[in-house]
Motif scaffolding. Structure first.
Motif, PDB file in Angstrom:
ATOM      1  N   CYS A  83      -7.846   9.684  10.755  1.00  0.00           N
ATOM      2  CA  CYS A  83      -8.637   9.150   9.640  1.00  0.00           C
ATOM      3  C   CYS A  83      -7.836   9.070   8.352  1.00  0.00           C
ATOM      4  O   CYS A  83      -7.957   8.103   7.593  1.00  0.00           O
ATOM      5  N   TYR A  84      -7.015  10.085   8.078  1.00  0.00           N
ATOM      6  CA  TYR A  84      -6.155   9.989   6.899  1.00  0.00           C
ATOM      7  C   TYR A  84      -5.201   8.793   7.037  1.00  0.00           C
ATOM      8  O   TYR A  84      -4.994   8.028   6.088  1.00  0.00           O
ATOM      9  N   ARG A  85      -4.640   8.643   8.240  1.00  0.00           N
ATOM     10  CA  ARG A  85      -3.688   7.545   8.448  1.00  0.00           C
ATOM     11  C   ARG A  85      -4.379   6.191   8.328  1.00  0.00           C
ATOM     12  O   ARG A  85      -3.821   5.244   7.740  1.00  0.00           O
ATOM     13  N   ALA A  86      -5.587   6.075   8.874  1.00  0.00           N
ATOM     14  CA  ALA A  86      -6.327   4.814   8.787  1.00  0.00           C
ATOM     15  C   ALA A  86      -6.673   4.473   7.346  1.00  0.00           C
ATOM     16  O   ALA A  86      -6.558   3.317   6.913  1.00  0.00           O
ATOM     17  N   MET A  87      -7.091   5.487   6.575  1.00  0.00           N
ATOM     18  CA  MET A  87      -7.439   5.219   5.185  1.00  0.00           C
ATOM     19  C   MET A  87      -6.199   4.884   4.375  1.00  0.00           C
ATOM     20  O   MET A  87      -6.244   4.044   3.461  1.00  0.00           O
ATOM     21  N   GLU A  88      -5.084   5.514   4.671  1.00  0.00           N
ATOM     22  CA  GLU A  88      -3.839   5.156   3.996  1.00  0.00           C
ATOM     23  C   GLU A  88      -3.504   3.686   4.239  1.00  0.00           C
ATOM     24  O   GLU A  88      -3.097   2.965   3.316  1.00  0.00           O
ATOM     25  N   GLU A  89      -3.665   3.243   5.480  1.00  0.00           N
ATOM     26  CA  GLU A  89      -3.385   1.855   5.816  1.00  0.00           C
ATOM     27  C   GLU A  89      -4.359   0.915   5.118  1.00  0.00           C
ATOM     28  O   GLU A  89      -3.976  -0.144   4.603  1.00  0.00           O
ATOM     29  N   ALA A  90      -5.639   1.298   5.096  1.00  0.00           N
ATOM     30  CA  ALA A  90      -6.645   0.467   4.436  1.00  0.00           C
ATOM     31  C   ALA A  90      -6.348   0.318   2.940  1.00  0.00           C
ATOM     32  O   ALA A  90      -6.461  -0.776   2.370  1.00  0.00           O
ATOM     33  N   VAL A  91      -5.960   1.407   2.291  1.00  0.00           N
ATOM     34  CA  VAL A  91      -5.629   1.364   0.871  1.00  0.00           C
ATOM     35  C   VAL A  91      -4.384   0.514   0.639  1.00  0.00           C
ATOM     36  O   VAL A  91      -4.315  -0.273  -0.322  1.00  0.00           O
ATOM     37  N   ASP A  92      -3.403   0.635   1.511  1.00  0.00           N
ATOM     38  CA  ASP A  92      -2.183  -0.161   1.380  1.00  0.00           C
ATOM     39  C   ASP A  92      -2.494  -1.650   1.467  1.00  0.00           C
ATOM     40  O   ASP A  92      -1.982  -2.449   0.683  1.00  0.00           O
ATOM     41  N   ILE A  93      -3.336  -2.022   2.410  1.00  0.00           N
ATOM     42  CA  ILE A  93      -3.717  -3.426   2.546  1.00  0.00           C
ATOM     43  C   ILE A  93      -4.510  -3.882   1.327  1.00  0.00           C
ATOM     44  O   ILE A  93      -4.273  -4.955   0.764  1.00  0.00           O
ATOM     45  N   ALA A  94      -5.473  -3.058   0.902  1.00  0.00           N
ATOM     46  CA  ALA A  94      -6.336  -3.433  -0.216  1.00  0.00           C
ATOM     47  C   ALA A  94      -5.569  -3.559  -1.526  1.00  0.00           C
ATOM     48  O   ALA A  94      -5.951  -4.329  -2.414  1.00  0.00           O
ATOM     49  N   THR A  95      -4.482  -2.832  -1.669  1.00  0.00           N
ATOM     50  CA  THR A  95      -3.691  -2.900  -2.892  1.00  0.00           C
ATOM     51  C   THR A  95      -3.184  -4.317  -3.129  1.00  0.00           C
ATOM     52  O   THR A  95      -3.140  -4.792  -4.264  1.00  0.00           O
ATOM     53  N   SER A  96      -2.829  -5.007  -2.059  1.00  0.00           N
ATOM     54  CA  SER A  96      -2.323  -6.376  -2.191  1.00  0.00           C
ATOM     55  C   SER A  96      -3.360  -7.436  -1.844  1.00  0.00           C
ATOM     56  O   SER A  96      -3.339  -8.530  -2.402  1.00  0.00           O
ATOM     57  N   GLN A  97      -4.294  -7.108  -0.953  1.00  0.00           N
ATOM     58  CA  GLN A  97      -5.250  -8.097  -0.479  1.00  0.00           C
ATOM     59  C   GLN A  97      -6.631  -7.980  -1.122  1.00  0.00           C
ATOM     60  O   GLN A  97      -7.493  -8.838  -0.910  1.00  0.00           O
ATOM     61  N   GLY A  98      -6.881  -6.909  -1.852  1.00  0.00           N
ATOM     62  CA  GLY A  98      -8.180  -6.706  -2.473  1.00  0.00           C
ATOM     63  C   GLY A  98      -9.130  -5.885  -1.626  1.00  0.00           C
ATOM     64  O   GLY A  98      -9.955  -5.144  -2.144  1.00  0.00           O
ATOM     65  N   ILE A  99      -8.994  -6.009  -0.327  1.00  0.00           N
ATOM     66  CA  ILE A  99      -9.831  -5.264   0.607  1.00  0.00           C
ATOM     67  C   ILE A  99      -9.007  -4.984   1.863  1.00  0.00           C
ATOM     68  O   ILE A  99      -8.148  -5.786   2.245  1.00  0.00           O
ATOM     69  N   GLY A 100      -9.229  -3.841   2.481  1.00  0.00           N
ATOM     70  CA  GLY A 100      -8.512  -3.496   3.709  1.00  0.00           C
ATOM     71  C   GLY A 100      -9.461  -2.828   4.681  1.00  0.00           C
ATOM     72  O   GLY A 100     -10.192  -1.907   4.299  1.00  0.00           O
ATOM     73  N   ALA A 101      -9.493  -3.305   5.904  1.00  0.00           N
ATOM     74  CA  ALA A 101     -10.384  -2.766   6.935  1.00  0.00           C
ATOM     75  C   ALA A 101      -9.559  -2.370   8.148  1.00  0.00           C
ATOM     76  O   ALA A 101      -8.782  -3.173   8.674  1.00  0.00           O
ATOM     77  N   VAL A 102      -9.738  -1.118   8.593  1.00  0.00           N
ATOM     78  CA  VAL A 102      -8.948  -0.596   9.707  1.00  0.00           C
ATOM     79  C   VAL A 102      -9.886   0.043  10.731  1.00  0.00           C
ATOM     80  O   VAL A 102     -10.658   0.945  10.387  1.00  0.00           O
ATOM     81  N   THR A 103      -9.824  -0.428  11.965  1.00  0.00           N
ATOM     82  CA  THR A 103     -10.566   0.238  13.033  1.00  0.00           C
ATOM     83  C   THR A 103      -9.680   1.319  13.645  1.00  0.00           C
ATOM     84  O   THR A 103      -8.452   1.207  13.663  1.00  0.00           O
ATOM     85  N   ILE A 104     -10.324   2.368  14.133  1.00  0.00           N
ATOM     86  CA  ILE A 104      -9.610   3.511  14.710  1.00  0.00           C
ATOM     87  C   ILE A 104     -10.011   3.641  16.170  1.00  0.00           C
ATOM     88  O   ILE A 104     -11.203   3.708  16.492  1.00  0.00           O
ATOM     89  N   ARG A 105      -9.029   3.696  17.052  1.00  0.00           N
ATOM     90  CA  ARG A 105      -9.264   3.838  18.477  1.00  0.00           C
ATOM     91  C   ARG A 105      -8.662   5.142  18.987  1.00  0.00           C
ATOM     92  O   ARG A 105      -7.682   5.632  18.449  1.00  0.00           O
TER      93      ARG A 105
END
Length: 356
Positions: A94-116
């Motif tokens: 979950c920490y890793r997924a949220m880190e990725e979501a924030v990284d995407i959102a920083t440039s794209q405005g929004i970031g959505a990451v599914t976790i499997r």
């Protein structure tokens, strides 16, 4: 009531991380799990705090959780990504997924990451709070094994299906933080009440016959949030289920192996969903900050109802107050966990945490 023991935060954190490392978790897994458990114990979410340490050690030992996972992130189209957690402890995933979501959102405005392919992730608020501390609105949801009946239902159907949202509050001491189960009470709080010898509130659980009970030892199935309007809690649980199972390709709550009971030794293949929103992509930072400040001030200035037990608070206010008290006086640990810590100390040759 069985009285808890209090321990200093620093020594408790060191003990938890050392035990995880000794029990087979690699350094990233141990650090992430410790961070999330201490979040719960510092902020008063004791049901998902350090009392879960023995459970996590047991599932690492059984092979149900991969203590040395290889997480893989695949960026999708637009502002999306998929994280394959490789059976990792849920805190790391979950920490890793949220880190990725924030990284995407920083440039794209929004970031959505599914976790499997993850496991139990503890207090969902830990990950939403981290996003808020990075200046983003963060949302984290995940399903779990069936423990909550449907509205007007008798048997377990949904998990406790938590929803956590953190929002930055520029100029304020701390962010806005919502961390809630969609059940009337989390199952881990029922277990905590058993350890403390405390009765359950009305309307939160039923016994094996389907009748409401206040006896934590007799509780078998939880009720959805909302009491007489429990269809609302059941509906929110359904939303979490959709984001956690169909959207990720993982199992439904009714198909997941139970968190407690005999371990299968196999990964539980749980799913989750992390979302980050960059406010600056939608509105000027000064506008966002000013409106958030007014909103929080209006909540805290609201008139309490006659007979109310306290004044209105913004989501997170109670947690910040609890954290401040525990920084001064230490973290309370329930008697069952105190005994478990003594056993872990002997097993791994660890120094017990210091009494506060």
């Amino acid at each position: 009531m069985n009285e808890p023991q209090r321990y200093t935060i620093a020594s408790l954190e060191a003990f938890v991380e050392s035990a995880l490392l000794a029990g087979g978790a690699d350094a990233p897994s141990a650090r992430a799990a410790t961070r999330a458990m201490m979040h719960g114990s510092r902020l008063g979410v004791d049901s998902h705090g350090v009392r879960l340490l023995p459970y996590y050690l047991s599932v690492i030992a059984s092979g149900e959780v991969n203590g040395v996972p290889q997480l893989v992130v695949e960026r999708g189209s637009g502002a999306t990504a998929v994280l394959d957690a490789d059976g990792a402890i849920g805190h790391l995933a979950c920490y890793r997924a949220m880190e990725e979501a924030v990284d995407i959102a920083t440039s794209q405005g929004i970031g959505a990451v599914t976790i499997r392919r993850m496991s139990h992730m503890g207090a969902a608020g830990a990950y939403a709070l981290w996003a808020a501390e990075q200046g983003h609105i963060g949302l984290l949801v995940a399903n779990s094994d069936a423990a909550v009946r449907l509205f007007d239902g008798r048997n377990a159907f949904h998990g406790t299906s938590p929803i956590a949202v953190g929002a930055p509050a520029p100029g304020q001491d701390r962010p806005w933080l919502l961390d809630m189960a969609t059940s009337a009470i989390p199952m881990n709080r029922v277990l905590l009440y058993r350890s403390l010898g405390v009765a359950l509130p009305d309307g939160v659980a039923v016994d094996e016959t389907g009748r409401p009970t206040n006896d934590a030892d007799a509780a078998r199935v939880l009720s959805p949030l909302g009491a007489a309007q429990g269809y609302k809690g059941a509906g929110l649980a359904g939303l979490v289920e959709i984001l956690s199972a169909p959207l990720t390709g993982m199992l439904l709550s009714t198909e997941l192996s139970p968190m407690y009971g005999a371990s299968t030794g196999k990964p539980r293949d749980m799913g989750g969903f992390a979302l980050a929103i960059n406010p600056a992509a939608f509105v000027g930072p000064e506008i966002y900050g000013a409106i958030m400040a007014r909103y929080l001030a209006n909540i805290r200035a609201a008139e309490p109802a006659e007979g109310a037990s306290g004044k209105p608070m913004a989501p997170g206010d109670r947690e910040w107050a609890v954290e401040a008290e525990r920084l001064r006086n230490g973290v309370p640990v329930d008697p069952v966990s105190v005994a478990a810590f003594a056993e872990l100390s002997a097993r791994y040759g660890l120094t017990l945490p210091e009494r506060a």
